[in-house]
Scaffold this active site. Structure first.
Site, mmCIF file in Angstrom:
data_model
loop_
_atom_site.group_PDB
_atom_site.id
_atom_site.type_symbol
_atom_site.label_atom_id
_atom_site.label_comp_id
_atom_site.label_asym_id
_atom_site.label_seq_id
_atom_site.Cartn_x
_atom_site.Cartn_y
_atom_site.Cartn_z
ATOM 1 N N LYS A 79 0.880 -1.262 -0.138
ATOM 2 C CA LYS A 79 -0.063 -0.175 -0.111
ATOM 3 C C LYS A 79 0.820 1.180 -0.073
ATOM 4 O O LYS A 79 0.670 2.085 -0.902
ATOM 5 C CB LYS A 79 -0.956 0.136 1.261
ATOM 6 C CG LYS A 79 -2.231 -0.942 0.957
ATOM 7 C CD LYS A 79 -2.841 -1.104 2.495
ATOM 8 C CE LYS A 79 -3.818 -2.160 2.276
ATOM 9 N NZ LYS A 79 -4.405 -2.581 3.402
ATOM 10 N N GLN B 47 -5.126 -1.262 9.785
ATOM 11 C CA GLN B 47 -5.150 -2.745 8.908
ATOM 12 C C GLN B 47 -5.730 -3.705 10.034
ATOM 13 O O GLN B 47 -5.318 -3.799 11.044
ATOM 14 C CB GLN B 47 -3.351 -2.987 8.875
ATOM 15 C CG GLN B 47 -3.457 -4.417 7.793
ATOM 16 C CD GLN B 47 -3.757 -4.399 6.569
ATOM 17 O OE1 GLN B 47 -3.948 -3.443 5.979
ATOM 18 N NE2 GLN B 47 -4.398 -5.411 5.947
ATOM 19 N N ASP C 18 -11.417 3.320 4.064
ATOM 20 C CA ASP C 18 -12.091 1.963 4.274
ATOM 21 C C ASP C 18 -13.256 1.772 4.181
ATOM 22 O O ASP C 18 -13.952 0.951 3.650
ATOM 23 C CB ASP C 18 -11.590 0.936 5.559
ATOM 24 C CG ASP C 18 -10.214 0.237 5.158
ATOM 25 O OD1 ASP C 18 -10.098 -0.310 4.358
ATOM 26 O OD2 ASP C 18 -9.567 0.036 6.253
HETATM 27 N N1 GUN Z 1 -7.424 -6.695 6.176
HETATM 28 C C1 GUN Z 1 -8.072 -7.292 4.965
HETATM 29 N N2 GUN Z 1 -8.796 -6.754 4.300
HETATM 30 C C2 GUN Z 1 -8.527 -5.182 4.639
HETATM 31 C C3 GUN Z 1 -9.383 -4.062 4.486
HETATM 32 O O1 GUN Z 1 -9.774 -4.067 3.242
HETATM 33 N N3 GUN Z 1 -8.942 -2.964 5.227
HETATM 34 C C4 GUN Z 1 -8.309 -3.275 6.150
HETATM 35 N N4 GUN Z 1 -8.167 -2.117 7.102
HETATM 36 N N5 GUN Z 1 -7.760 -4.359 6.749
HETATM 37 C C5 GUN Z 1 -8.099 -5.385 6.201
#
Ligand code: GUN
Length: 297
Positions: A54, A98, A121
């Site tokens: 990311k 996350q 998100d």
């Molecule tokens: N862990 C797995 N997928 C995601 C996501 O789309 N966002 C976040 N914050 N954590 C994740």
């Protein structure tokens, strides 16, 4: 194989190109650089890989990346204080915590502490409510990526029968809301659904997001249907090797479906591209600037 392949990798590259263009324009015209903060608590190896990826892509599209890696024993007050600081930081337009968080931390409490305007998100209850009521929201990245690919493939989705398998807050529920918003007739199926095969056979659009390797076989798929496979499951490939497979049995499904996303190279790459798109959208909203078209729903 009869199905055409929906190339998520190519879609994602094109979307990142669009994002980079908007970032360059924002910076040139207004001196604004969108910024994304990612918070990772603990040592989950897969999460560290995602977060690194990311950060790299954030910088590649011209945005600022702020990474906060905290030890596994971080307490709630420390994490909430960091979120408060990021909420008040004008250089940060998007905040992502996350998941999963370590067990001693309450994920709902932490997510709902994020400023909803920075919740790239789309997990904050305000954004969940806005999406459910058809108002302008921050939309969760994975379902947003699926919807953008479906729209690109079909044009209008109005009147289509869509079956979503999996009822998670991250994918299944928001996916169902988005398809409903595009006037599909939506069934949200899950592990307790009776006669799942028959339910899936009705679908013009199948979105599989259950997290069970290859659980949807080709003979559940209506001929010509579009199949979006959200699953990423690591399975034994023999000789001590592993490989990634989806929630759909690709080999049999691709003989029946009209179009299908592969794993890897389907939905996965679109998730990060949509995160970058959401950050640009959040940045434009924060600065009362017009939102670029095509980055969100
Ligand atoms: N862990 C797995 N997928 C995601 C996501 O789309 N966002 C976040 N914050 N954590 C994740």
């Amino acid at each position: 194989m009869t199905a055409s392949i929906i190339d998520g990798k190519a879609f994602a590259a094109a979307l990142r190109g669009q994002v980079a263009g908007h970032v360059a324009a924002l910076t040139a015209a207004h001196g604004i650089v969108p910024g994304l903060a990612v918070v990772l608590v603990g040592d989950d190896p897969a999460s560290h890989v995602y977060v690194r990826s990311k950060g790299k892509m954030t910088v590649e599209v011209g945005m600022r990346s702020f990474e906060h890696r905290l030890p596994v024993d971080t307490d709630e007050a420390t994490l909430l204080a960091l979120i408060h600081q990021l909420n008040n930081d004008a250089q940060v337009h998007g905040i992502l915590v996350q998941l999963p968080l370590p067990d001693h931390l309450n994920a709902d409490l932490v997510i709902n502490a994020i400023d909803p305007a920075k919740d790239v998100d789309g997990f904050h209850i305000s954004n969940v409510g806005l999406l459910a009521t058809g108002q302008k929201a921050m939309v969760p990245c994975t379902p947003l990526g699926c919807l953008l690919m479906l729209r690109a493939h079909h044009g209008s989705l109005a009147g289509m029968e869509a079956v979503v398998i999996g009822r998670s807050n991250i994918v299944g529920k928001p996916m169902a809301q988005l398809l409903l918003g595009d006037s599909c007739t939506v069934t949200l199926a899950h592990s307790r659904t009776r006669n799942l095969a028959e339910v899936v056979r009705r679908a013009d659009i199948v979105v599989a997001a259950v997290g069970r390797a290859q659980m949807v076989p080709g003979d559940w798929i209506k001929p010509g249907a579009t199949v979006i496979d959200v699953g990423i499951n690591r399975v034994d490939a023999g000789e001590g090797k592993t490989r990634l497979v989806g929630d759909v049995d690709f080999d049999s499904a691709s003989g029946v479906a009209g179009a299908i996303t592969p794993v890897p190279g389907g939905v996965g790459p679109m998730t990060i591209a949509c995160l970058l798109a959401n950050t640009v959208t959040a940045c434009c909203r924060a600065n009362a600037l017009p939102e670029p078209e095509g980055l969100t729903v």
